[in-house]
Structures are given as C-alpha cells and as structure tokens.
Write an enzyme that holds these catalytic residues in place. Structure first.
Site, mmCIF file in Angstrom:
data_model
loop_
_atom_site.group_PDB
_atom_site.id
_atom_site.type_symbol
_atom_site.label_atom_id
_atom_site.label_comp_id
_atom_site.label_asym_id
_atom_site.label_seq_id
_atom_site.Cartn_x
_atom_site.Cartn_y
_atom_site.Cartn_z
ATOM 1 N N GLU A 1 0.723 -1.816 -0.334
ATOM 2 C CA GLU A 1 0.201 0.358 0.058
ATOM 3 C C GLU A 1 0.466 1.403 -0.031
ATOM 4 O OE1 GLU A 1 -3.129 0.169 2.693
ATOM 5 O OE2 GLU A 1 -4.293 -1.502 2.098
ATOM 6 N N HIS B 1 9.264 -26.602 -1.462
ATOM 7 C CA HIS B 1 8.575 -28.358 -1.875
ATOM 8 C C HIS B 1 7.576 -27.848 -3.060
ATOM 9 C CE1 HIS B 1 10.920 -31.223 0.603
ATOM 10 N NE2 HIS B 1 11.492 -29.421 1.038
ATOM 11 N N LYS C 1 -13.282 0.749 -2.477
ATOM 12 C CA LYS C 1 -14.652 1.117 -0.743
ATOM 13 C C LYS C 1 -15.516 1.128 -1.448
ATOM 14 C CE LYS C 1 -11.244 0.798 2.815
ATOM 15 N NZ LYS C 1 -10.967 1.552 4.506
HETATM 16 O O1 PA5 Z 1 -3.723 1.438 5.045
HETATM 17 C C1 PA5 Z 1 -5.284 1.586 5.175
HETATM 18 O O2 PA5 Z 1 -5.251 2.586 5.076
HETATM 19 C C2 PA5 Z 1 -6.258 0.224 5.580
HETATM 20 O O3 PA5 Z 1 -5.775 -0.676 4.300
HETATM 21 C C3 PA5 Z 1 -6.963 0.375 6.326
HETATM 22 O O4 PA5 Z 1 -6.181 -0.005 7.390
HETATM 23 C C4 PA5 Z 1 -8.201 -0.871 6.359
HETATM 24 O O5 PA5 Z 1 -8.834 -0.314 5.092
HETATM 25 C C5 PA5 Z 1 -9.152 -0.168 7.481
HETATM 26 O O6 PA5 Z 1 -9.579 0.666 7.421
HETATM 27 P P1 PA5 Z 1 -10.274 1.565 8.857
HETATM 28 O O7 PA5 Z 1 -9.658 1.341 10.181
HETATM 29 O O8 PA5 Z 1 -10.895 2.608 8.380
HETATM 30 O O9 PA5 Z 1 -11.484 0.534 8.957
#
Ligand code: PA5
Length: 397
Positions: free
Chosen positions: A266, A287, A387
C-alpha cells in the site's frame, strides 16, 4: 538484536552507479519524511495511555473469557501478526482473543456467533474511518448477539471502540452511548498504526507492550540501515526485479509477512510503480515455489528473516533449530547461485524487543522506499476507490 546482511548475496546484482544515485537522495528523502504530516507513528506513546490500555485489559479479563477484535487491513494485520508470533501453536488458554471483520465468509460469521453464544465476551471494534464495510457488518452482527445476551448497561461495559478522535459513525456511537474508546491519531495511517491502541490493546493479552514499544523506539535508530535497504530495493527494481519475496522459517511468522505485504504494497504501489511483495514459508514452500524462484522468470529478489534461537527440540541429538538455520543458509546460497539477489535480516529470537526493532526498521524502509519511487507513502487512494464503489453498488442493490 537485529543484524543485516545486505552485501554477501546481493552486491553482484546491484548497479553501483544506480545505488549511489539513490543513496545521494538521502537528505531529500529524510526531509520529506520528517516534514510529513502522517509520521505521528514515530511519536512516543504516553505512559498514561499505556496504563489505560493495561487497566482496560484487566477489566476485560474480569468479566469476559474472550475478546472479539473486529477490524480489517491496517486495523487488523499488525495485532493478528504479533498474536500469531507470540502464541503457542497448541494451547488451551482460559482466555481467548478472536478476530472478525477481515472476511465476508458467512460460514465463519455463523461459527463465530455460535461459538460466542455461550461465552462471556467483550468486543473491541477498530476502524479509523468508522465506515469500512467488513468491519461494520461484523459489528452489526455482534451487537445483535450482545443484545440477545446482555442488558443495555452490561452492553455498555462490553463494547470498546478504537477510532478517529472526532469523526465517523463509531465516534458518534461513543458520544451517544458512552462506550469506552481509544483514539487512532489522525497523523497515523492504517498500516502504520501498529503502535497505537488499535493494536496495543489486543496485543496486551499476548505480550509485554512496554517492552515492544521500547524495542520499537530503539529500532528507530536503525534509520541508516532502513534507508540503505530502501535504496537497494529500488536499485533492484531498476534492473527488472519487480517482486520481493519475504522468506520465513517459522510458520508463526506467516502473518508477519502478511503485515509486510500490506506495509510495502500500500505504501509503494501507486502511479504505476512499486515492488510486488510476496512471501514464502520454508521449508514448506521450497517443495512448491522454490523451483520457480531459483530457475524461473528472474524478476524476484528475496529477503530472508532468520531467527537464531527458537525453542529447541533435539532429534537424534541434533538440534532441529540448527538444522532449520542450516537449511536457510543453504537456500540463500542455492538461490544466489540461481541468480536471485538475497539479503538476510537476523534477529536473536522472537521477543518483544527484537520484533519492535524489526517493525521500526520495516516501517521506515517502506516510507523511504515510497519517497524514492516518488510516490506519497502514506496514502492509499486505490483502497478508497474500491471502498467507494462497493458502498455504491451495495446501496443500489
Ligand atoms: O492502510 C489502510 O489505510 C487500509 O488498509 C485500512 O487500514 C483498512 O481499509 C481499514 O480501514 P479502517 O481502519 O478505516 O476501517
């Protein structure tokens, strides 16, 4: 202890001119890093917050035999990874910590609800935005069960919310119903939130969070290694090494590699750039995928995480831990001979201090690497788009 070998099985693959160019960007990258408004994860956690987390843990233990943690992505992976690492493989614990909200499996949901029906439990719902669909659905299901089992007063004692300080549905609930709550500071993004209450509260059931934090603060001193690693990765990328494989030799480190995948994936994966992070658990995957890594499409480089001392077991007077590490060294040699650049990161053992340091190292590296790719390391626009589309499609159904 954390040690790095970024040279022995690596140097011959690195274009030194390229590497010097990346190393030469250090001041620029350090400046961007220190000026970022999203680097609150490096700040010290106050003693009063640690005390509050530990007091909350003790209260939960008084009225519950299970903590249900609800969250996904950055609100899930860190604590799940360290839970796996610090738990025994087989145990009959009197207190359980279970996770929900990280999938939409109805089978899993049904089984969790059935499992909890006859248990006394507390819920810790964790979401920075407060709007993540998987988390909201799991939370709705669990609140229904809470209502079937407990009075309103009792429910109030059994819901703990970890979210943004000011906004979101979850914060509104805290304000309306008086639930106990913790804050994910708004200068810390999801995948960098390991050392916030989002993870520290669940982790306080498995490990000493003060020691973990001490290890993390010490690990922030590994900045120059983190920067070197970031430069090395970016140099390898320039030579067509588009995939980084994290190799671990202890199955309970598997979820740590999942945390690494999110951290690097990310942070760097945007604007058509980034190294794709994958992981293998050895010796199992030697393996299966080992053949491809050694002799297949040469787009992979590897980072081995070596643990010197594991709880040992002897077979025919031979230390199994020693055999495991001899295999690791041999695989590095074989893959290197096959043309795969390898680096080795060694920790003495799986303990709070080493893991805290290791996390600091990787968190800084990911951020530096993002800057070297000329992307913003602390956002995740693609996740937000996905999302939004899901929300629209679900509301039109
Ligand atoms: O790194 C990020 O921002 C995302 O992976 C969020 O952590 C994930 O989508 C969960 O989001 P939230 O904490 O708003 O529920």
């Amino acid at each position: 202890m954390v040690n790095f070998d970024f040279k022995t099985y690596m140097d011959k693959f690195i274009d030194q001119k390229e590497m010097q160019t990346f190393l030469g960007r250090k001041e620029e990258v350090y400046e961007k890093f220190s000026k970022s408004t999203m680097n609150g994860w490096k700040d010290k956690v106050s003693d009063s917050l640690i005390d509050e987390i530990l007091e909350t843990r003790d209260l939960i233990k008084q009225n519950s035999s299970c903590l249900v943690v609800i969250g996904i992505g950055g609100s899930f992976l860190g604590s799940y990874a360290l839970k796996e690492m610090f738990s025994k493989y087989f145990c009959d614990e009197s207190f359980d910590v279970i996770y929900m909200g990280y999938s939409l499996s109805s089978k899993y949901m049904k089984e969790v609800i059935d499992y909890l029906r006859f248990k006394d439990f507390t819920v810790n719902v964790i979401s920075k935005s407060g709007t993540t669909m998987e988390t909201s659905l799991a939370y709705t299901a669990i609140k229904k069960l809470l209502k079937e089992k407990y009075s309103d007063d009792e429910i109030c004692k059994r819901i703990i919310v970890t979210t943004d300080e000011y906004q979101g549905t979850l914060r509104d609930e805290v304000n309306n119903y008086g639930y106990k709550s913790f804050i994910i500071p708004n200068n810390i993004g999801g995948r960098y939130s390991l050392f916030t209450p989002a993870h520290l509260l669940p982790l306080s059931f498995f490990l000493d969070i003060r020691k973990l934090l001490d290890g993390f603060y010490q690990g922030l001193g590994l900045k120059k290694y983190a920067y070197y690693y970031a430069c090395m990765r970016n140099s390898l990328f320039k030579k067509g090494k588009y995939i980084e494989n994290y190799c671990v030799y202890e199955p309970n480190l598997y979820y740590y590699t999942e945390w690494l995948k999110q951290l690097f994936g990310e942070t760097e994966g945007k604007n058509g750039k980034g190294i794709f992070p994958v992981a293998t658990v050895h010796t199992r995957d030697l393996h299966s995928l080992g053949q491809f890594i050694q002799e297949g499409n040469p787009i992979i480089f590897e980072t081995f995480i070596k643990v010197l001392d594991s709880e040992d077991f002897y077979i025919n007077n031979q230390s199994l831990n020693n055999i495991n590490n001899v295999v690791l060294d041999s695989v590095v040699e074989a893959h290197y001979l096959g043309g795969v650049p390898c680096s080795i990161i060694t920790i003495d053992k799986i303990c709070e201090e080493s893991i805290g340091k290791l996390c600091a190292f990787f968190m800084m590296s990911a951020a530096f690497s993002g800057y070297l790719f000329d992307v913003e390391p602390f956002d995740q626009p693609g996740v937000e788009v996905y999302k939004k589309i899901v929300r629209e499609n679900l509301s039109s159904k």
